[in-house]
Design an enzyme around this catalytic site. Structure first.
Site, short mmCIF file in Angstrom:
data_model
loop_
_atom_site.label_atom_id
_atom_site.label_comp_id
_atom_site.label_asym_id
_atom_site.label_seq_id
_atom_site.Cartn_x
_atom_site.Cartn_y
_atom_site.Cartn_z
N HIS A 1 0.54 26.88 -21.33
CA HIS A 1 1.42 28.05 -21.45
C HIS A 1 1.08 28.92 -22.66
O HIS A 1 1.98 29.35 -23.38
CB HIS A 1 2.89 27.60 -21.54
CG HIS A 1 3.38 26.91 -20.31
ND1 HIS A 1 4.54 26.15 -20.29
CD2 HIS A 1 2.88 26.87 -19.04
CE1 HIS A 1 4.72 25.67 -19.07
NE2 HIS A 1 3.72 26.08 -18.29
C1 LIG Z 1 -4.15 24.27 -15.25
C2 LIG Z 1 -3.00 25.25 -15.35
C3 LIG Z 1 -1.81 24.95 -14.71
C4 LIG Z 1 -0.72 25.82 -14.80
N1 LIG Z 1 0.43 25.50 -14.12
C5 LIG Z 1 1.46 26.37 -14.15
C6 LIG Z 1 2.64 26.11 -13.40
O1 LIG Z 1 2.75 25.10 -12.70
N2 LIG Z 1 3.65 27.01 -13.47
C7 LIG Z 1 3.58 28.13 -14.24
O2 LIG Z 1 4.54 28.91 -14.27
N3 LIG Z 1 2.48 28.40 -14.97
C8 LIG Z 1 1.41 27.56 -14.93
N4 LIG Z 1 0.30 27.83 -15.66
C9 LIG Z 1 0.31 29.02 -16.53
C10 LIG Z 1 0.00 30.30 -15.76
O3 LIG Z 1 -1.13 30.11 -14.92
C11 LIG Z 1 -0.27 31.41 -16.79
O4 LIG Z 1 0.87 31.59 -17.61
C12 LIG Z 1 -0.60 32.74 -16.12
O5 LIG Z 1 -1.67 32.61 -15.21
C13 LIG Z 1 -0.97 33.77 -17.18
O6 LIG Z 1 -1.40 34.93 -16.53
P1 LIG Z 1 -2.34 35.97 -17.25
O7 LIG Z 1 -2.50 37.10 -16.30
O8 LIG Z 1 -1.80 36.26 -18.61
O9 LIG Z 1 -3.74 35.24 -17.48
P2 LIG Z 1 -4.71 34.55 -16.44
O10 LIG Z 1 -3.99 34.09 -15.22
O11 LIG Z 1 -5.48 33.56 -17.24
O12 LIG Z 1 -5.68 35.73 -15.97
C14 LIG Z 1 -6.69 36.25 -16.79
C15 LIG Z 1 -7.90 36.53 -15.92
O13 LIG Z 1 -8.84 37.31 -16.66
C16 LIG Z 1 -10.13 36.79 -16.44
N5 LIG Z 1 -10.93 37.14 -17.62
C17 LIG Z 1 -10.72 36.78 -18.91
N6 LIG Z 1 -11.64 37.35 -19.71
C18 LIG Z 1 -12.44 38.08 -18.91
C19 LIG Z 1 -13.60 38.90 -19.15
N7 LIG Z 1 -14.07 39.10 -20.38
N8 LIG Z 1 -14.19 39.49 -18.09
C20 LIG Z 1 -13.72 39.32 -16.84
N9 LIG Z 1 -12.62 38.56 -16.55
C21 LIG Z 1 -12.01 37.97 -17.58
C22 LIG Z 1 -9.92 35.29 -16.27
O14 LIG Z 1 -10.99 34.71 -15.59
C23 LIG Z 1 -8.62 35.27 -15.48
O15 LIG Z 1 -8.87 35.36 -14.11
C24 LIG Z 1 -0.82 26.99 -15.58
C25 LIG Z 1 -2.03 27.30 -16.22
C26 LIG Z 1 -3.11 26.44 -16.10
C27 LIG Z 1 -4.41 26.81 -16.78
#
Ligand SMILES: Cc1cc2nc3c(=O)[nH]c(=O)nc-3n(C[C@H](O)[C@H](O)[C@H](O)COP(=O)(O)OP(=O)(O)OC[C@H]3O[C@@H](n4cnc5c(N)ncnc54)[C@H](O)[C@@H]3O)c2cc1C
Length: 426
Positions: free
Chosen positions: A351
């Site tokens: 998280h």
């Molecule tokens: C193993 C795991 C299990 C989880 N389980 C849960 C759960 O059960 N319930 C829950 O509520 N939350 C869960 N989470 C947390 C949840 O997935 C995150 O809070 C959420 O995905 C955050 O979203 P975000 O858009 O901030 O980042 P992310 O979902 O990480 O998206 C960021 C994206 O940007 C891409 N990226 C980064 N840098 C670059 C770059 N330089 N160039 C191109 N692409 C790039 C990454 O590849 C990724 O696809 C879990 C997370 C993980 C890792």
């Protein structure tokens, strides 16, 4: 924020003051719980923790089932819910397996991004007509900004990146939930552990294909709860996840016989960590330091949470299912023992948030309308903007940020605040 949560939600079961059923994000209750889940609920109640049919409703406290981002037994990811239905739009291009190496800034304005299709590959610049929106997550967004010269100037110089805009808060304020866990051996085949065997894995696949049920349809962590380490807290500060097996997550011990896991996480950490660059090379992974327990309060609350988890597992209702505690194990009883145990075994709850936090002060990275402070035409829209980690899982709150961010970017009027009927407001 509630109207934005509701706008996102497509709950398959109900809509009310706290839930929506018209949004893109599929939400449903678990379809393959096991009898040990119900025993866990009774165990909680034996300790005075009530059953709660809806953690996302008027009150968070209690034990119960989580709602999952699943629709018709399939994962409803942000991609499935938001991108798939609009893939045919002429003004949308989705490129995967492309690394953004830099936000291009000219005369104080973000004008595009530089991308490569493989590390060291040919660079292409994609130019923005209006704004650049960075959504690379709580690790990726500060990394990308710093690679682009936006961040704490002294750190950037120390790794050979020329500062473009000195913004000291980038990569600071990192928060995460730390999971401590109890693993117990079961009296029999009460969890999904035995499905690791080949013939059972094949049966699980068939079960899913034919019946949309079984371990493949399960998140394995769909039962849990919220309770108090600090009994004076205004709302729960500990979250439980009951894992239907052992060794489900990377680095966590797998038992030879069927086991069950109960994770406990302290939800309001005071410790703050950092994301920093290892080098100026975009292909290098960043240096992530969550700095867990740098504030001793977090350690004390985490150990209280672990003790609660242990106590739940020992209740009468779980005795038909739980043979013995394996970890931490009966020999470890003092706080010092449990701290040592946690230092060796605890793990991230996945998280991370807060590394480009919103605000108005000198350490804020974005303003409340998600604009990067000091550079025109650049917004951040992901978990990194959250000032504090929510007292819950972080996926739905991040999607809420996306919903609200869409209104800000499009210049739409904000949704009106929630109006509660009756006395449901908590
Ligand atoms: C193993 C795991 C299990 C989880 N389980 C849960 C759960 O059960 N319930 C829950 O509520 N939350 C869960 N989470 C947390 C949840 O997935 C995150 O809070 C959420 O995905 C955050 O979203 P975000 O858009 O901030 O980042 P992310 O979902 O990480 O998206 C960021 C994206 O940007 C891409 N990226 C980064 N840098 C670059 C770059 N330089 N160039 C191109 N692409 C790039 C990454 O590849 C990724 O696809 C879990 C997370 C993980 C890792």
């Amino acid at each position: 924020m509630l109207p934005y949560f509701k706008r996102a939600e497509n709950n398959q079961r109900f809509a009310n003051d706290f839930h929506g059923d018209q949004g893109p994000l599929g939400v449903s209750n678990p379809i393959s719980p096991l009898p040990i889940c119900e025993a866990y609920f009774r165990a909680g109640q034996e300790m005075g923790i009530p059953f709660n049919p809806d953690f996302n409703g008027a009150s968070q406290e209690g034990v119960g089932y989580y709602q999952l981002t699943q629709k018709d037994a399939r994962r409803s990811s942000a991609s499935v819910a938001y991108l798939k239905p609009i893939r045919a739009r002429k003004n949308l291009t989705v490129r995967t397996d492309v690394l953004v190496t830099r936000v291009v800034v000219e005369k104080g304005r973000a004008v595009g991004v530089e991308v490569v299709d493989k590390p060291g590959g040919e660079k292409t610049i994609l130019r923005a007509e209006r704004e650049v929106i960075v959504s690379s997550g709580a690790i990726g967004s500060p990394k990308l900004l710093m690679q682009s010269g936006i961040g704490p100037a002294d750190h950037l110089q120390s790794v050979g990146v020329t500062p473009v805009h000195d913004l000291p808060g980038v990569g600071s304020n990192m928060q995460d939930h730390l999971d401590l866990f109890v693993i117990a051996e079961c009296t029999g085949d009460h969890t999904y552990d035995n499905y690791a065997k080949l013939h059972r894995t094949m049966w699980a696949g068939l079960q899913y294909l034919l019946l949309k049920k079984g371990p493949v349809a399960s998140s394995l962590f769909e039962t849990g709860g919220f309770w108090y380490a600090d009994p004076t807290a205004a709302s729960p500060d500990i979250q439980f996840h009951l894992g239907l097996g052992s060794g489900i997550e990377a680095g966590v011990e797998k038992l030879n016989n069927p086991g069950v896991t109960l994770n406990s996480a302290f939800l309001r950490p005071r410790s703050r960590g950092t994301v920093r660059l290892k080098s100026a090379d975009p292909a290098d992974h960043p240096l992530i330091d969550p700095n867990y327990w740098s504030d001793p309060y977090d350690r004390d609350m985490s150990i209280k949470g672990l003790r609660l988890a242990r106590e739940i597992m020992r209740q009468k209702a779980l005795q038909p299912y739980v043979l013995r505690e394996v970890l931490p194990g009966p020999a470890l009883q003092s706080d010092a023992d449990l701290v040592d145990y946690a230092c060796c075994t605890s793990k991230t709850d996945h998280h991370p948030v807060g590394t480009c936090r919103m605000g108005h002060d000198a350490m804020a990275v974005v303003t409340p309308d998600l604009r990067l402070r000091g550079i025109e035409g650049l917004r951040i829209c992901d978990a990194s903007v959250m000032p504090r980690v929510p007292s819950s899982n972080t996926n739905a709150p991040t999607i809420m940020v996306g919903e609200k961010g869409a209104d800000l970017i499009l210049g739409r009027e904000p949704l009106p605040p929630a109006v509660f009927k009756g006395n449901q407001a908590a």
